[in-house]
Design a protein around this motif. Sequence first.
Motif, mmCIF file in Angstrom:
data_model
loop_
_atom_site.group_PDB
_atom_site.id
_atom_site.type_symbol
_atom_site.label_atom_id
_atom_site.label_comp_id
_atom_site.label_asym_id
_atom_site.label_seq_id
_atom_site.Cartn_x
_atom_site.Cartn_y
_atom_site.Cartn_z
ATOM 1 N N TYR A 66 0.805 -1.220 0.000
ATOM 2 C CA TYR A 66 0.000 0.000 0.000
ATOM 3 C C TYR A 66 0.846 1.281 0.000
ATOM 4 N N PRO A 67 1.821 1.421 0.911
ATOM 5 C CA PRO A 67 2.609 2.664 0.925
ATOM 6 C C PRO A 67 3.414 2.888 -0.358
ATOM 7 N N LYS A 68 3.975 1.803 -0.930
ATOM 8 C CA LYS A 68 4.758 1.948 -2.162
ATOM 9 C C LYS A 68 3.879 2.460 -3.313
ATOM 10 N N ILE A 69 2.685 1.908 -3.390
ATOM 11 C CA ILE A 69 1.768 2.328 -4.462
ATOM 12 C C ILE A 69 1.363 3.786 -4.282
ATOM 13 N N ILE A 70 1.089 4.180 -3.030
ATOM 14 C CA ILE A 70 0.714 5.575 -2.764
ATOM 15 C C ILE A 70 1.849 6.523 -3.143
ATOM 16 N N ALA A 71 3.080 6.209 -2.711
ATOM 17 C CA ALA A 71 4.223 7.072 -3.010
ATOM 18 C C ALA A 71 4.415 7.222 -4.514
ATOM 19 N N SER A 72 4.343 6.110 -5.230
ATOM 20 C CA SER A 72 4.530 6.158 -6.682
ATOM 21 C C SER A 72 3.380 6.886 -7.365
ATOM 22 N N ILE A 137 3.019 -2.503 5.779
ATOM 23 C CA ILE A 137 1.734 -2.392 5.082
ATOM 24 C C ILE A 137 0.916 -1.198 5.566
ATOM 25 N N GLU A 138 1.004 -0.873 6.844
ATOM 26 C CA GLU A 138 0.091 0.121 7.413
ATOM 27 C C GLU A 138 0.486 1.555 7.030
ATOM 28 N N LEU A 139 -0.520 2.419 7.062
ATOM 29 C CA LEU A 139 -0.319 3.845 6.816
ATOM 30 C C LEU A 139 -0.192 4.529 8.170
#
Length: 265
Positions: A66-72, A137-139
């Motif tokens: 989740y965090p990697k996808i958000i950053a990208s 995984i967590e935000l």
Amino acid sequence: NLEMVNLIENDEHFILVSLLITVCMQMSFFAIAYTLQIDKVTDFAGTTNFLVLAIVTLWLGEDYSYPKIIASLMVILWSLRLGIYLSYRIIVWGEDNRFDEMRSKFWSFLGFWIYQILWVFLTSLPVIYFNSLDSPIELTAIAAIGLGMFLIGFTIETWADYTKFNHKLYGEKWCTTSLWKYSRHPNYFGNIVLWFGIFVFCFTYGAPLWTIIGPLWTSFLLIFVSGLPFLEASADKKYGEDSDYLKYKYETSILIPWFKLKSKS
């Protein structure tokens, strides 16, 4: 080349491969721009490069948490929006007068494209490095602050660009409506805020502190090199004798949106 392959394979944090991609992309577009003496590919080349680096490093990391996808996605969203806007703007306006003095001069024009290489590569460092790490995984709360900064900056930049573009379509002078009433360059302020937001987000998940060079470099370019100095000098040259412009310039913050100062008069 076996040595080059080995270097890339040992490029644990995707730094070298990102630099190689950026140099190859920008030099290819430079060759086109200089040969054809055109400005229409310049902004497209820069913004597209950000998108490519975000996608490639996410893919190389093989981690779609989740965090990697958000950053990208933050980088992809910003690059798509700005790239489409700038490409459309240059089509409408024809030429970019930033390059009037250097377009036909090989070394001067090349110097600009080297700056663009540094802009893309250094600014992308937080996301490049983050995409090479193992990610939880967590935000987290701090990551949410970084995401919020991005959304605020993105909204400001988009709103300011939209207002300024519509203003220029009607052939009026300097823009004093909407956010431009409180800042002479609100789009640059939004850009700086959103890149610091991306850094905060990536830093939360392990990107090292030194990757703050990304938003710092963007801020340096906008405030001291190709942003404010160029536009301020251009506006002074056009409207420096206009009392209304001088009043607007005195009363209005140069970058950070703020309430108007009281006029000297």
